[in-house]
Motif scaffolding. Structure first.
Motif, PDB file in Angstrom:
ATOM      1  N   GLY A   1       0.821  -1.213   0.000  1.00  0.00           N
ATOM      2  CA  GLY A   1       0.000   0.000   0.000  1.00  0.00           C
ATOM      3  C   GLY A   1       0.854   1.261   0.000  1.00  0.00           C
ATOM      4  O   GLY A   1       0.562   2.231  -0.697  1.00  0.00           O
ATOM      5  N   GLN A   2       1.935   1.206   0.753  1.00  0.00           N
ATOM      6  CA  GLN A   2       2.856   2.337   0.827  1.00  0.00           C
ATOM      7  C   GLN A   2       3.482   2.592  -0.532  1.00  0.00           C
ATOM      8  O   GLN A   2       3.625   3.725  -0.978  1.00  0.00           O
ATOM      9  CB  GLN A   2       3.964   1.995   1.818  1.00  0.00           C
ATOM     10  CG  GLN A   2       4.199   3.045   2.861  1.00  0.00           C
ATOM     11  CD  GLN A   2       5.239   2.626   3.878  1.00  0.00           C
ATOM     12  OE1 GLN A   2       5.565   1.450   4.039  1.00  0.00           O
ATOM     13  NE2 GLN A   2       5.757   3.596   4.566  1.00  0.00           N
ATOM     14  N   TRP A   3       3.862   1.524  -1.169  1.00  0.00           N
ATOM     15  CA  TRP A   3       4.497   1.595  -2.499  1.00  0.00           C
ATOM     16  C   TRP A   3       3.547   2.287  -3.474  1.00  0.00           C
ATOM     17  O   TRP A   3       3.914   3.270  -4.120  1.00  0.00           O
ATOM     18  CB  TRP A   3       4.813   0.175  -2.944  1.00  0.00           C
ATOM     19  CG  TRP A   3       5.462  -0.007  -4.288  1.00  0.00           C
ATOM     20  CD1 TRP A   3       5.143   0.601  -5.477  1.00  0.00           C
ATOM     21  CD2 TRP A   3       6.519  -0.923  -4.593  1.00  0.00           C
ATOM     22  NE1 TRP A   3       5.942   0.145  -6.474  1.00  0.00           N
ATOM     23  CE2 TRP A   3       6.795  -0.799  -5.986  1.00  0.00           C
ATOM     24  CE3 TRP A   3       7.266  -1.829  -3.836  1.00  0.00           C
ATOM     25  CZ2 TRP A   3       7.778  -1.556  -6.611  1.00  0.00           C
ATOM     26  CZ3 TRP A   3       8.241  -2.585  -4.469  1.00  0.00           C
ATOM     27  CH2 TRP A   3       8.487  -2.432  -5.837  1.00  0.00           C
ATOM     28  N   ALA A   4       2.327   1.765  -3.573  1.00  0.00           N
ATOM     29  CA  ALA A   4       1.375   2.329  -4.544  1.00  0.00           C
ATOM     30  C   ALA A   4       1.043   3.776  -4.200  1.00  0.00           C
ATOM     31  O   ALA A   4       0.826   4.613  -5.082  1.00  0.00           O
ATOM     32  CB  ALA A   4       0.108   1.473  -4.581  1.00  0.00           C
ATOM     33  N   GLY A   5       1.045   4.070  -2.897  1.00  0.00           N
ATOM     34  CA  GLY A   5       0.711   5.418  -2.448  1.00  0.00           C
ATOM     35  C   GLY A   5       1.719   6.483  -2.883  1.00  0.00           C
ATOM     36  O   GLY A   5       1.420   7.675  -2.859  1.00  0.00           O
ATOM     37  N   LEU A   6       2.917   6.055  -3.267  1.00  0.00           N
ATOM     38  CA  LEU A   6       3.939   7.014  -3.713  1.00  0.00           C
ATOM     39  C   LEU A   6       3.722   7.466  -5.149  1.00  0.00           C
ATOM     40  O   LEU A   6       4.363   8.411  -5.620  1.00  0.00           O
ATOM     41  CB  LEU A   6       5.336   6.377  -3.601  1.00  0.00           C
ATOM     42  CG  LEU A   6       5.890   6.206  -2.189  1.00  0.00           C
ATOM     43  CD1 LEU A   6       7.202   5.430  -2.228  1.00  0.00           C
ATOM     44  CD2 LEU A   6       6.111   7.562  -1.522  1.00  0.00           C
TER      45      LEU A   6
ATOM     46  N   VAL B   1      -4.866  -1.814  -4.504  1.00  0.00           N
ATOM     47  CA  VAL B   1      -4.283  -2.557  -3.378  1.00  0.00           C
ATOM     48  C   VAL B   1      -5.270  -2.498  -2.234  1.00  0.00           C
ATOM     49  O   VAL B   1      -5.773  -1.424  -1.888  1.00  0.00           O
ATOM     50  CB  VAL B   1      -2.941  -1.928  -2.924  1.00  0.00           C
ATOM     51  CG1 VAL B   1      -2.357  -2.720  -1.757  1.00  0.00           C
ATOM     52  CG2 VAL B   1      -1.955  -1.855  -4.073  1.00  0.00           C
ATOM     53  N   ILE B   2      -5.566  -3.645  -1.646  1.00  0.00           N
ATOM     54  CA  ILE B   2      -6.350  -3.627  -0.421  1.00  0.00           C
ATOM     55  C   ILE B   2      -5.549  -4.320   0.667  1.00  0.00           C
ATOM     56  O   ILE B   2      -4.747  -5.206   0.394  1.00  0.00           O
ATOM     57  CB  ILE B   2      -7.721  -4.313  -0.569  1.00  0.00           C
ATOM     58  CG1 ILE B   2      -7.581  -5.798  -0.841  1.00  0.00           C
ATOM     59  CG2 ILE B   2      -8.554  -3.661  -1.653  1.00  0.00           C
ATOM     60  CD1 ILE B   2      -8.810  -6.582  -0.447  1.00  0.00           C
ATOM     61  N   SER B   3      -5.746  -3.856   1.896  1.00  0.00           N
ATOM     62  CA  SER B   3      -5.099  -4.545   3.006  1.00  0.00           C
ATOM     63  C   SER B   3      -6.171  -5.357   3.717  1.00  0.00           C
ATOM     64  O   SER B   3      -7.322  -4.918   3.819  1.00  0.00           O
ATOM     65  CB  SER B   3      -4.434  -3.551   3.953  1.00  0.00           C
ATOM     66  OG  SER B   3      -5.391  -2.898   4.726  1.00  0.00           O
ATOM     67  N   ILE B   4      -5.798  -6.518   4.161  1.00  0.00           N
ATOM     68  CA  ILE B   4      -6.758  -7.382   4.837  1.00  0.00           C
ATOM     69  C   ILE B   4      -6.266  -7.625   6.252  1.00  0.00           C
ATOM     70  O   ILE B   4      -5.159  -8.122   6.459  1.00  0.00           O
ATOM     71  CB  ILE B   4      -6.950  -8.714   4.076  1.00  0.00           C
ATOM     72  CG1 ILE B   4      -7.714  -8.434   2.780  1.00  0.00           C
ATOM     73  CG2 ILE B   4      -7.702  -9.720   4.935  1.00  0.00           C
ATOM     74  CD1 ILE B   4      -8.160  -9.647   2.030  1.00  0.00           C
ATOM     75  N   ALA B   5      -7.111  -7.242   7.215  1.00  0.00           N
ATOM     76  CA  ALA B   5      -6.719  -7.367   8.617  1.00  0.00           C
ATOM     77  C   ALA B   5      -7.053  -8.733   9.185  1.00  0.00           C
ATOM     78  O   ALA B   5      -6.359  -9.237  10.073  1.00  0.00           O
ATOM     79  CB  ALA B   5      -7.422  -6.280   9.436  1.00  0.00           C
TER      80      ALA B   5
ATOM     81  N   GLY C   1       6.744   4.762  -6.899  1.00  0.00           N
ATOM     82  CA  GLY C   1       5.402   4.198  -6.741  1.00  0.00           C
ATOM     83  C   GLY C   1       4.903   3.521  -8.001  1.00  0.00           C
ATOM     84  O   GLY C   1       3.693   3.446  -8.242  1.00  0.00           O
ATOM     85  N   GLY C   2       5.848   3.055  -8.809  1.00  0.00           N
ATOM     86  CA  GLY C   2       5.425   2.432 -10.061  1.00  0.00           C
ATOM     87  C   GLY C   2       5.950   1.023 -10.175  1.00  0.00           C
ATOM     88  O   GLY C   2       6.313   0.395  -9.184  1.00  0.00           O
TER      89      GLY C   2
END
Lengths: 212, 58
Positions: free
Chosen positions: A46-51, A62-66, A185-186
């Motif tokens: 998520g951090q990567w894509a967020g850049l 991207v989704i994060s699953i808790a 972020g790519g």
């Protein structure tokens, strides 16, 4: 049509799971609707894509699953062609095992180093346990950050033959462009000419895993 | 040199596999007595409201 679910897993940190997940997903997105599931509490995917920027957004959601990974994956399978699960660098929480239990294929990036090889024995053991429940699961080792001029890298095949898990023919070389693409972020697909050798590697990898 | 290194790496993997096999073996020397205490009912934790969350695109 239900999505093919790929997990990228290794309980050892720093083996390139997120880098592989992101670039694999970017390549798969050119073939069909793809989703990255960030199952790592560190949230690297998520951090990567967020850049990435609005002008050049990362091409895959991207989704994060808790929690309840298996249930969430089952729910999402109907909406996508490919799901790529970036697993956490541990077997202790059971998340990696949950991912493997719902995956069609699992890819284990492994660095050309003795410590990484020895650590992968434990994961191979865990996979054998999961296969009792997920009989369709196919597991493959993938040499990552290969340095062809390095003797250790060239010696990997002999060691990989000791595992009951087959190794992919494709391997990923150590290239600065993989790290540089993360900074932007790519993926290597958006790095122009300097990304071309890496794109060829990822394409070759995708061709091989889709045929496997 | 590659072959020698390869054999060393392969040997390390075989050793690690042997250790893992030993770890997985049940300890047959210890006799376990059955636990006759009544089971303590576990409180079920409520499911989180958002088990999954979209992080990209935001």
């Amino acid at each position: 049509m239900l999505a093919q679910v790929f997990s990228v897993a290794n309980q050892k940190g720093g083996t390139g799971k997120t880098t592989l997940s992101m670039n694999l997903a970017a390549g798969l997105s050119r073939r069909g609707r793809t989703l990255i599931i960030d199952a790592d509490p560190q949230g690297s995917a998520g951090q990567w894509a967020g850049l990435s920027t609005d002008e050049r957004p990362f091409p895959v959601s991207v989704i994060s699953i808790a929690s309840n990974l298996a249930r969430e994956v089952s729910r999402m399978r109907q909406d996508y062609q490919y799901l790529v699960i970036d697993c956490p660098p541990t077997l202790e929480t059971g998340v990696a095992q949950s991912a493997m239990a719902v995956s069609d294929k699992i890819f284990i990036p492994i660095l050309p180093s003795p410590v990484d090889l020895w650590a992968s024995v434990r994961l191979a053991d865990a996979i054998e346990q999961i296969k009792i429940f997920n009989t369709q699961l196919q597991a493959y080792m993938l040499v990552n950050q290969l340095e062809p001029r390095n003797a250790m890298s060239r010696s990997m095949n002999q060691a990989l033959a000791e595992f009951d898990i087959p190794a992919l023919q494709s391997c990923i070389r150590r290239r600065a462009v993989y790290r540089n693409s993360a900074l932007e972020g790519g993926s290597v697909y958006c790095m122009g000419k300097r990304g071309e050798p890496a794109v060829q590697e990822i394409e070759s990898l995708i061709e091989e895993i889709l045929k496997a | 040199m590659t072959k020698v290194l390869g054999e060393k790496l392969a040997g390390g993997v075989r050793q690690a596999k042997e250790k893992q096999t030993q770890k997985n073996k049940p300890d047959t020397k210890i006799e376990s007595k059955p636990d006759l205490r009544p089971p303590i009912p576990e409180k079920e934790l409520p499911l989180p409201v958002l088990p999954s969350k979209r992080v990209w695109p935001d």
